[in-house]
Design an enzyme around this catalytic site. Structure first.
Site, PDB file in Angstrom:
ATOM      1  N   LYS A  67       0.811  -1.229   0.000  1.00  0.00           N
ATOM      2  CA  LYS A  67       0.000   0.000   0.000  1.00  0.00           C
ATOM      3  C   LYS A  67       0.838   1.270   0.000  1.00  0.00           C
ATOM      4  O   LYS A  67       0.436   2.279  -0.573  1.00  0.00           O
ATOM      5  CB  LYS A  67      -0.950   0.008   1.206  1.00  0.00           C
ATOM      6  CG  LYS A  67      -2.082  -0.990   1.051  1.00  0.00           C
ATOM      7  CD  LYS A  67      -3.013  -0.984   2.235  1.00  0.00           C
ATOM      8  CE  LYS A  67      -4.063  -2.071   2.057  1.00  0.00           C
ATOM      9  NZ  LYS A  67      -5.021  -2.141   3.157  1.00  0.00           N
ATOM     10  N   ASP A 103     -10.081   2.233   2.291  1.00  0.00           N
ATOM     11  CA  ASP A 103     -10.099   1.428   3.525  1.00  0.00           C
ATOM     12  C   ASP A 103     -10.801   2.140   4.680  1.00  0.00           C
ATOM     13  O   ASP A 103     -11.623   1.539   5.380  1.00  0.00           O
ATOM     14  CB  ASP A 103      -8.658   1.100   3.966  1.00  0.00           C
ATOM     15  CG  ASP A 103      -8.055  -0.013   3.141  1.00  0.00           C
ATOM     16  OD1 ASP A 103      -8.799  -0.856   2.621  1.00  0.00           O
ATOM     17  OD2 ASP A 103      -6.812  -0.028   3.024  1.00  0.00           O
ATOM     18  N   GLY A 130       1.433   0.687  10.522  1.00  0.00           N
ATOM     19  CA  GLY A 130       1.823   0.315   9.166  1.00  0.00           C
ATOM     20  C   GLY A 130       0.777   0.791   8.167  1.00  0.00           C
ATOM     21  O   GLY A 130      -0.033   1.680   8.449  1.00  0.00           O
TER      22      GLY A 130
END
Ligand code: ATR
Length: 282
Positions: A67, A103, A130
């Site tokens: 990502k 997301d 992360g």
């Protein structure tokens, strides 16, 4: 010849549910979606993505550990992707990739629209810093949480995420080792990969929970079991895995690419029926 126009890239990717989800959305709306799962290690990602584009690829979802790489290669970024520092949705426009992240919107939609929860005013703890954590943090702030505490095993990454959010009054970092001294949270989000790959126990102090706590794991399936077990043992009121978020972020990406929003409920119900992880809510 059936041309693959959409795909999810990740490493590993074999067990991804995204091809099933996007195909089901397509069936529902009468759109012929050709969506594949493509395994790409970080060092091979850019090349694999260009090959995909050369073969007619128009849109790609990106999952771990890619990502942040997808963010870096995007020629254009949406505001929410820029704030997140992560991209999970790439769209091919005029020979270049445009990056977005769905997301956070997917998580908030799952918790509010599906589960009927109000996030406003909650004191929230984000575990991990992360790509997964970065992807959801801005949307949690936008959903009106009162405070966001970011805690990560490696403190520098928590500091960097808190700094990037640019709201020092609401979002700040705290040491993982100090979790027991941070008081109670009404929302706890596990965005770590600690339990992926079958690494056992998930040990956090019960003192961070209250009887009103909503606990969410961004993982689903086996990887969510240890955190969900901990949250239930701590008597959290609502305990969810990341399956709903997965379906909702896919719907957001689908709407971006196809211009129409699918009904996520039947797809969620089907996948939930096959999922080993039980979800509890009062
Ligand atoms: P993702 O894209 O899924 O977020 P990532 O960027 O590799 O994957 O981040 C994994 C996150 O899980 C990180 O926050 C990581 O902590 P570190 O930054 O200290 O590596 C966290 N994590 C992984 N294993 C963990 C463990 N055993 N305990 C606590 N945190 C862990």
């Amino acid at each position: 010849m059936h041309m693959i126009r959409y795909a999810v890239f990740g490493h590993p990717i074999a067990h991804s549910l995204s091809p099933r989800i996007h195909t089901a959305f397509g069936h529902q709306l009468g759109i012929d979606v050709r969506y594949a799962a493509i395994d790409a290690a970080p060092e091979a990602f850019v090349e694999a993505l260009e090959r995909f584009a050369g073969d007619g690829g128009r849109g790609a979802n990106v999952t771990m550990p890619l990502k942040e790489a997808a963010f870096a290669l995007s020629a254009q970024l949406t505001e929410r992707a820029r704030r997140a520092g992560a991209v999970n949705t790439l769209t091919r426009v005029d020979g270049r990739w445009h990056g977005d992240t769905t997301d956070g919107a997917g998580l908030v939609r799952d918790l509010t629209a599906r589960h009927g929860l109000d996030l406003r005013g909650r004191r929230a703890l984000l575990l991990g810093a992360g790509g997964a954590a970065r992807g959801v943090a801005p949307a949690l702030l936008d959903a009106g949480i009162a405070e966001l505490v970011v805690s990560n095993r490696t403190p520098e990454r928590a500091d960097a995420l808190a700094d990037a959010l640019g709201e020092p009054k609401r979002a700040h970092s705290r040491y993982w080792d100090d979790l027991g001294n941070l008081g109670e949270f009404e929302l706890i989000v596990n965005a770590t990969s600690a339990a992926r790959g079958g690494q056992g126990e998930f040990s956090l102090p019960f003192s961070i929970t209250t009887s009103r706590t909503l606990a969410v794991d961004l993982n689903y399936g086996e990887a969510a079991i240890p955190f969900l077990a901990w949250a239930r043992a701590a008597n959290c009121r609502d305990v969810f895995d990341g399956l709903g978020m997965l379906v909702e972020q896919a719907a957001e990406s689908f709407a971006l690419w196809h211009g129409t929003r699918p009904d996520t409920d039947p797809v969620y119900a089907t996948l939930r029926g096959h999922s080993a992880v039980l979800v509890t809510s009062d």
